[in-house]
Design a protein around this motif. Structure first.
Motif, PDB file in Angstrom:
ATOM      1  N   VAL A 155      -2.675  -0.143  -2.109  1.00 25.28           N
ATOM      2  CA  VAL A 155      -3.812   0.001  -1.200  1.00 25.28           C
ATOM      3  C   VAL A 155      -3.687   1.360  -0.515  1.00 25.28           C
ATOM      4  O   VAL A 155      -2.639   1.673   0.070  1.00 25.28           O
TER       5      VAL A 155
ATOM      6  N   CYS B  52      -9.139   2.633   3.498  1.00 23.08           N
ATOM      7  CA  CYS B  52      -9.505   1.311   4.020  1.00 23.08           C
ATOM      8  C   CYS B  52     -10.142   1.445   5.394  1.00 23.08           C
ATOM      9  O   CYS B  52      -9.595   2.068   6.297  1.00 23.08           O
ATOM     10  N   VAL B  53     -11.326   0.845   5.530  1.00 23.10           N
ATOM     11  CA  VAL B  53     -12.007   0.869   6.824  1.00 23.10           C
ATOM     12  C   VAL B  53     -12.146  -0.538   7.410  1.00 23.10           C
ATOM     13  O   VAL B  53     -12.761  -0.714   8.459  1.00 23.10           O
ATOM     14  N   GLY B  54     -11.608  -1.527   6.717  1.00 19.64           N
ATOM     15  CA  GLY B  54     -11.561  -2.866   7.290  1.00 19.64           C
ATOM     16  C   GLY B  54     -12.773  -3.727   7.062  1.00 19.64           C
ATOM     17  O   GLY B  54     -13.131  -4.539   7.912  1.00 19.64           O
ATOM     18  N   HIS B  55     -13.419  -3.570   5.915  1.00 21.06           N
ATOM     19  CA  HIS B  55     -14.535  -4.467   5.592  1.00 21.06           C
ATOM     20  C   HIS B  55     -14.069  -5.923   5.510  1.00 21.06           C
ATOM     21  O   HIS B  55     -14.845  -6.839   5.782  1.00 21.06           O
ATOM     22  N   GLY B  56     -12.848  -6.101   5.043  1.00 23.64           N
ATOM     23  CA  GLY B  56     -12.290  -7.447   4.957  1.00 23.64           C
ATOM     24  C   GLY B  56     -12.623  -8.201   3.691  1.00 23.64           C
ATOM     25  O   GLY B  56     -12.263  -9.364   3.550  1.00 23.64           O
ATOM     26  N   ARG B  57     -13.305  -7.562   2.776  1.00 29.72           N
ATOM     27  CA  ARG B  57     -13.678  -8.303   1.566  1.00 29.72           C
ATOM     28  C   ARG B  57     -12.450  -8.703   0.761  1.00 29.72           C
ATOM     29  O   ARG B  57     -12.419  -9.777   0.162  1.00 29.72           O
ATOM     30  N   CYS B  58     -11.463  -7.839   0.735  1.00 27.21           N
ATOM     31  CA  CYS B  58     -10.283  -8.139  -0.088  1.00 27.21           C
ATOM     32  C   CYS B  58      -9.581  -9.407   0.404  1.00 27.21           C
ATOM     33  O   CYS B  58      -9.284 -10.302  -0.380  1.00 27.21           O
ATOM     34  N   TYR B  59      -9.328  -9.491   1.696  1.00 27.23           N
ATOM     35  CA  TYR B  59      -8.542 -10.647   2.144  1.00 27.23           C
ATOM     36  C   TYR B  59      -9.368 -11.914   2.293  1.00 27.23           C
ATOM     37  O   TYR B  59      -8.813 -13.003   2.359  1.00 27.23           O
TER      38      TYR B  59
ATOM     39  N   GLY C  64      -8.151  -5.390  11.497  1.00 27.87           N
ATOM     40  CA  GLY C  64      -8.973  -5.853  10.385  1.00 27.87           C
ATOM     41  C   GLY C  64      -8.762  -5.079   9.103  1.00 27.87           C
ATOM     42  O   GLY C  64      -9.483  -5.270   8.125  1.00 27.87           O
TER      43      GLY C  64
ATOM     44  N   CYS D  88      -6.596  -3.789   5.743  1.00 27.06           N
ATOM     45  CA  CYS D  88      -5.835  -4.507   4.721  1.00 27.06           C
ATOM     46  C   CYS D  88      -4.326  -4.366   4.897  1.00 27.06           C
ATOM     47  O   CYS D  88      -3.805  -3.292   5.193  1.00 27.06           O
TER      48      CYS D  88
ATOM     49  N   CYS E 145     -13.713  -4.016  -3.236  1.00 23.01           N
ATOM     50  CA  CYS E 145     -13.493  -3.109  -2.107  1.00 23.01           C
ATOM     51  C   CYS E 145     -14.535  -1.994  -2.156  1.00 23.01           C
ATOM     52  O   CYS E 145     -14.552  -1.199  -3.095  1.00 23.01           O
ATOM     53  N   PRO E 146     -15.405  -1.916  -1.168  1.00 28.78           N
ATOM     54  CA  PRO E 146     -16.472  -0.906  -1.194  1.00 28.78           C
ATOM     55  C   PRO E 146     -15.941   0.520  -1.098  1.00 28.78           C
ATOM     56  O   PRO E 146     -16.650   1.462  -1.440  1.00 28.78           O
ATOM     57  N   GLU E 147     -14.722   0.680  -0.619  1.00 32.50           N
ATOM     58  CA  GLU E 147     -14.159   2.023  -0.433  1.00 32.50           C
ATOM     59  C   GLU E 147     -13.304   2.478  -1.610  1.00 32.50           C
ATOM     60  O   GLU E 147     -12.779   3.588  -1.594  1.00 32.50           O
TER      61      GLU E 147
ATOM     62  N   ALA F 140     -10.394   1.445  -2.237  1.00 32.12           N
ATOM     63  CA  ALA F 140      -9.055   1.638  -1.680  1.00 32.12           C
ATOM     64  C   ALA F 140      -7.963   0.884  -2.435  1.00 32.12           C
ATOM     65  O   ALA F 140      -6.789   1.152  -2.246  1.00 32.12           O
ATOM     66  N   ILE F 141      -8.380  -0.061  -3.249  1.00 30.13           N
ATOM     67  CA  ILE F 141      -7.411  -0.915  -3.940  1.00 30.13           C
ATOM     68  C   ILE F 141      -7.300  -0.489  -5.395  1.00 30.13           C
ATOM     69  O   ILE F 141      -8.302  -0.297  -6.073  1.00 30.13           O
TER      70      ILE F 141
HETATM   71  S1  SF4 Z   1     -11.991  -4.487   1.083  1.00 28.31           S
HETATM   72 FE1  SF4 Z   1     -11.167  -2.397   0.983  1.00 28.31          FE
HETATM   73  S2  SF4 Z   1     -11.864  -1.401   2.855  1.00 28.31           S
HETATM   74 FE2  SF4 Z   1     -12.063  -3.598   3.122  1.00 28.31          FE
HETATM   75  S3  SF4 Z   1     -10.178  -4.299   4.137  1.00 28.31           S
HETATM   76 FE3  SF4 Z   1      -9.923  -4.527   1.925  1.00 28.31          FE
HETATM   77  S4  SF4 Z   1      -8.950  -2.580   1.259  1.00 28.31           S
HETATM   78 FE4  SF4 Z   1      -9.847  -2.247   3.271  1.00 28.31          FE
END
Ligand code: SF4
Length: 67
Positions: A5, A10-17, A30, A32, A54-56, A58-59
């Motif tokens: 990651v 990562c900006v913390g969208h939270g989709r991953c978790y 918030g 990852c 992940c929209p960014e 980052a993963i």
């Molecule tokens: S989906 Fe991507 S941007 Fe969002 S918390 Fe997870 S790693 Fe970060």
């Protein structure tokens, strides 16, 4: 399989978790937190789901022999 990651992206969208809670967690902001750097076979689908969603971008999910 290995998972990375990029926390600079990562900006913390939270989709991953939300989608893959056994592989990814969140910190107090918030963002990852990688729970599992080398997911076992039963978690590989979750790791890929996180990468795909992940929209960014980052993963990153890589094969074991990738550097
Ligand atoms: S989906 Fe991507 S941007 Fe969002 S918390 Fe997870 S790693 Fe970060």
């Amino acid at each position: 399989m290995k998972v990375r990651v990029d926390l600079d992206k990562c900006v913390g969208h939270g989709r991953c978790y939300v989608l893959a809670p056994d592989v990814f967690g969140d910190d107090e902001h918030g963002r990852c937190v990688l729970k599992c750097e080398a997911p076992p076979p039963e978690l590989e689908a979750q790791a890929r789901l996180g990468e795909e969603n992940c929209p960014e971008g980052a993963i990153q999910v890589m094969a074991d022999d990738a550097s």
